[in-house]
Design a protein around this motif. Sequence first.
Motif, mmCIF file in Angstrom:
data_model
loop_
_atom_site.group_PDB
_atom_site.id
_atom_site.type_symbol
_atom_site.label_atom_id
_atom_site.label_comp_id
_atom_site.label_asym_id
_atom_site.label_seq_id
_atom_site.Cartn_x
_atom_site.Cartn_y
_atom_site.Cartn_z
ATOM 1 N N GLY A 193 45.440 32.285 49.602
ATOM 2 C CA GLY A 193 46.044 33.523 49.160
ATOM 3 C C GLY A 193 46.279 34.473 50.310
ATOM 4 N N ALA A 203 42.457 41.730 43.798
ATOM 5 C CA ALA A 203 43.072 41.018 42.672
ATOM 6 C C ALA A 203 43.031 39.506 42.912
ATOM 7 C CB ALA A 203 44.508 41.503 42.485
ATOM 8 N N LEU A 204 43.352 39.104 44.143
ATOM 9 C CA LEU A 204 43.336 37.671 44.476
ATOM 10 C C LEU A 204 41.926 37.104 44.367
ATOM 11 C CD1 LEU A 204 45.545 37.509 47.691
ATOM 12 C CD2 LEU A 204 45.963 36.262 45.565
ATOM 13 N N ARG A 206 39.394 38.163 42.664
ATOM 14 C CA ARG A 206 38.967 38.084 41.256
ATOM 15 C C ARG A 206 39.577 36.846 40.589
ATOM 16 N NH1 ARG A 206 37.222 42.744 38.454
ATOM 17 N NH2 ARG A 206 38.504 42.153 36.682
ATOM 18 N N LYS A 207 40.835 36.633 40.864
ATOM 19 C CA LYS A 207 41.523 35.482 40.275
ATOM 20 C C LYS A 207 40.857 34.176 40.742
ATOM 21 C CE LYS A 207 46.252 33.952 40.049
ATOM 22 N NZ LYS A 207 47.527 34.166 40.703
ATOM 23 N N LEU A 208 40.532 34.137 42.037
ATOM 24 C CA LEU A 208 39.964 32.903 42.592
ATOM 25 C C LEU A 208 38.576 32.584 42.032
ATOM 26 C CD1 LEU A 208 41.119 33.177 46.318
ATOM 27 C CD2 LEU A 208 41.956 31.573 44.597
ATOM 28 N N GLY A 210 37.849 33.312 39.005
ATOM 29 C CA GLY A 210 38.037 33.085 37.573
ATOM 30 C C GLY A 210 37.913 34.306 36.702
ATOM 31 N N SER A 212 39.914 37.333 35.008
ATOM 32 C CA SER A 212 41.322 37.681 34.775
ATOM 33 C C SER A 212 41.580 39.078 35.335
ATOM 34 C CB SER A 212 41.665 37.618 33.293
ATOM 35 O OG SER A 212 40.781 38.451 32.600
ATOM 36 N N VAL A 213 42.722 39.212 35.998
ATOM 37 C CA VAL A 213 43.011 40.445 36.734
ATOM 38 C C VAL A 213 43.465 41.551 35.789
ATOM 39 C CG1 VAL A 213 44.357 41.440 38.607
ATOM 40 C CG2 VAL A 213 43.691 39.060 38.699
#
Length: 213
Positions: A193, A203-204, A206-208, A210, A212-213
Amino acid sequence: MADNRTLYDAIVAGDARTAATAARAALDQGVDPVELVSRHMIPAMDEVGRLFACEEYFVPELLLASRAMKGALVLVRPLLASSGVEPVGRVVIGSVLGDLHDIGKNLVASMLEGAGFEIIDLGADVTPARFIQAILEKKADIACLSALLTVTMPAMRDTIEAIRQAGIRDRVKVLVGGAPVTQQYADQIGADGYSDNASGAVALARKLVGISV
Ligand code: B12
């Protein structure tokens, strides 16, 4: 009234004392710390960069401006970081080998900390071996690499390659960033990312892990 123009001007002028006073005044008056950083402090450093690029400023002025920026950031950082919750993930972060710029990296670290991540900050000029050692020791979920110089960008590639050679690439996600870095470069070197700002980094991350953003 909080005079954020004073903060901007003080950073550009490298006036650490005025920058700290103006930052304190703004925070006391309830200015949102994220807004203070993104609308006033980062633009001030951009202006310093512009002045450097057109040779109105030289390294001493850069150093004075970054000292003023850091002095103001010291006041803002604790407000960016929340406390008391279980870490949502562990992040090893550093500026790559050869790169001494750490202001943006510190901001990313503070914002991630504020979002609940445990931060292992390796500082600046970090060798690939040091990244690997910290990833293993701390069982990091994410490694964040920062580079501000075009000549140190290849150290990002080297670090990712070293992580792969150490056999731990599948255990850790790698985020890259810093002014000269692009999404295209991130893709080229196999990063997971890229973002051009600290909120995007959160945001990235958090997504990585798992969330949800
Ligand atoms: C301050 C500064 C310095 C200070 C650094 C102090 C410090 N402790 O950091 C000092 C004086 C030491 C310095 C030295 C040098 N610098 Co300098 N410096 C800057 C300057 C003015 C500001 C950088 C900064 O702090 N920006 C503010 C922060 C908040 O922004 P940022 O770092 O980009 O971070 C944000 C995003 O990129 C992102 N991000 C950052 N890291 C990461 C990581 C991840 C994982 C993610 C997702 C996101 C992310 O989020 C951050 C927050 O939004 C820039 C100009 C500029 N506008 O970038 C030049 C600049 C980077 N420097 C430059 C140069 C040339 C140098 C020197 C070579 C000068 C010299 N002749 O000695 C040396 C190199 C030293 C070294 N080996 O590293 C050039 C680089 C040119 C290039 N493309 O390679 C620039 C662009 C100036 C210019 N316009 O020419 N510098």
